[in-house]
Design a protein around this motif. Structure first.
Motif, PDB file in Angstrom:
ATOM      1  N   GLU A 141       0.846  -1.313  -0.135  1.00 57.27           N
ATOM      2  CA  GLU A 141       0.036   0.027   0.158  1.00 57.27           C
ATOM      3  C   GLU A 141       1.005   1.302   0.077  1.00 57.27           C
ATOM      4  O   GLU A 141       0.534   2.106  -0.696  1.00 57.27           O
ATOM      5  N   TYR A 144       2.397   1.858  -3.290  1.00 53.77           N
ATOM      6  CA  TYR A 144       1.358   2.317  -4.225  1.00 53.77           C
ATOM      7  C   TYR A 144       1.164   3.571  -4.292  1.00 53.77           C
ATOM      8  O   TYR A 144       1.311   4.312  -5.181  1.00 53.77           O
ATOM      9  N   GLY A 149      -0.453   6.421  -6.669  1.00 56.91           N
ATOM     10  CA  GLY A 149      -1.586   5.857  -6.556  1.00 56.91           C
ATOM     11  C   GLY A 149      -2.249   6.467  -5.335  1.00 56.91           C
ATOM     12  O   GLY A 149      -1.842   7.015  -4.508  1.00 56.91           O
ATOM     13  N   ASP A 150      -3.673   6.256  -5.414  1.00 57.18           N
ATOM     14  CA  ASP A 150      -4.469   6.640  -4.213  1.00 57.18           C
ATOM     15  C   ASP A 150      -4.453   5.470  -3.054  1.00 57.18           C
ATOM     16  O   ASP A 150      -5.015   4.427  -3.564  1.00 57.18           O
ATOM     17  N   ASP A 153      -7.548   3.369  -3.029  1.00 62.91           N
ATOM     18  CA  ASP A 153      -8.027   2.650  -4.241  1.00 62.91           C
ATOM     19  C   ASP A 153      -7.530   1.239  -4.084  1.00 62.91           C
ATOM     20  O   ASP A 153      -8.015   0.294  -4.817  1.00 62.91           O
ATOM     21  N   ARG A 156      -9.305  -2.367  -2.913  1.00 65.87           N
ATOM     22  CA  ARG A 156     -10.291  -2.534  -3.980  1.00 65.87           C
ATOM     23  C   ARG A 156      -9.728  -3.214  -5.048  1.00 65.87           C
ATOM     24  O   ARG A 156     -10.102  -4.090  -6.037  1.00 65.87           O
ATOM     25  N   ALA A 157      -8.863  -2.486  -5.686  1.00 71.56           N
ATOM     26  CA  ALA A 157      -8.095  -2.938  -7.009  1.00 71.56           C
ATOM     27  C   ALA A 157      -7.356  -4.169  -6.821  1.00 71.56           C
ATOM     28  O   ALA A 157      -7.511  -5.187  -7.788  1.00 71.56           O
ATOM     29  N   ASP A 160     -10.287  -6.798  -6.701  1.00 75.03           N
ATOM     30  CA  ASP A 160     -10.892  -7.099  -8.153  1.00 75.03           C
ATOM     31  C   ASP A 160      -9.800  -8.047  -9.093  1.00 75.03           C
ATOM     32  O   ASP A 160     -10.413  -8.882  -9.361  1.00 75.03           O
TER      33      ASP A 160
END
Length: 200
Positions: A141, A144, A149-150, A153, A156-157, A160
């Protein structure tokens, strides 16, 4: 980044650290920084791939045999283990710390947790230069975010791409996950002999 690339990041960091001889730094801080140093050179999509591989490989250690070994190394008794591991998500920390030892060691220990006692790294554990409960799960994290990145996000990414939510916390306290503390020395004789009082 495929799985081989993921292990390259982990093993390059491990080699740079020489299994935890960090002088004044905490083991978890040094390992986390070594991972971040390697990930800082990668674009955002590859950092996300790293995060997905991290969770996918952690899942391989979600096994009753690995859980029982974690309990032995935590010390204490059966009536305290679930509360202890839930409090700081220590089973995740344990699995991530095994992963940090590199592919060969990780796969060896997942297949036979008692083999952990024979790894050269255990001398570093005894000396306080390696922690088997390092807090490394936030590294993907943080990497990222550093790649642009956020923070909101990534969970969830990753879910997925995995097709499932990541597994955290302690396993259930019943069935095949129930640990009989009296049988642990028989199940893991080498670990019990080397760490009779746990490592924590």
């Amino acid at each position: 980044m495929d799985e081989a690339g993921f292990w390259d990041v982990i093993e390059d960091a491990y080699a740079a650290l020489e299994c935890g001889y960090y002088k004044d730094e905490l083991p978890r801080d040094a390992v986390a920084q070594a991972w971040l140093d390697n990930l800082d050179t990668l674009p955002l999509n590859e950092v996300l791939d790293f995060a997905v591989n991290f969770e996918r490989i952690l899942e391989r250690a979600w096994r009753p045999e690995v859980w029982a070994a974690a309990c032995l190394l935590a010390g204490g008794t059966a009536d305290t283990w679930h509360a202890y591991f839930r409090y700081e998500d220590r089973f995740t920390h344990f699995r991530a710390s095994l992963l940090a030892l590199g592919r060969t060691s990780f796969e060896t220990v997942v297949a036979d947790p008692d083999a952990l006692a024979d790894l050269p790294d255990m001398a570093a554990v005894e000396d306080g230069h390696w922690d088997l409960f390092m807090k490394l799960h936030q590294v993907p994290e943080n990497a990222y975010v550093r790649a642009g990145g956020d923070r909101g996000d990534i969970a969830r990414a990753v879910a997925d791409l995995l097709g499932a939510r990541v597994r955290r916390g302690a396993p259930p306290d019943d069935g095949r996950w129930r640990v009989d503390e009296d049988t642990l020395p028989e199940r893991y004789p080498r670990l019990a002999a080397r760490f009779p009082d746990g490592t924590v």
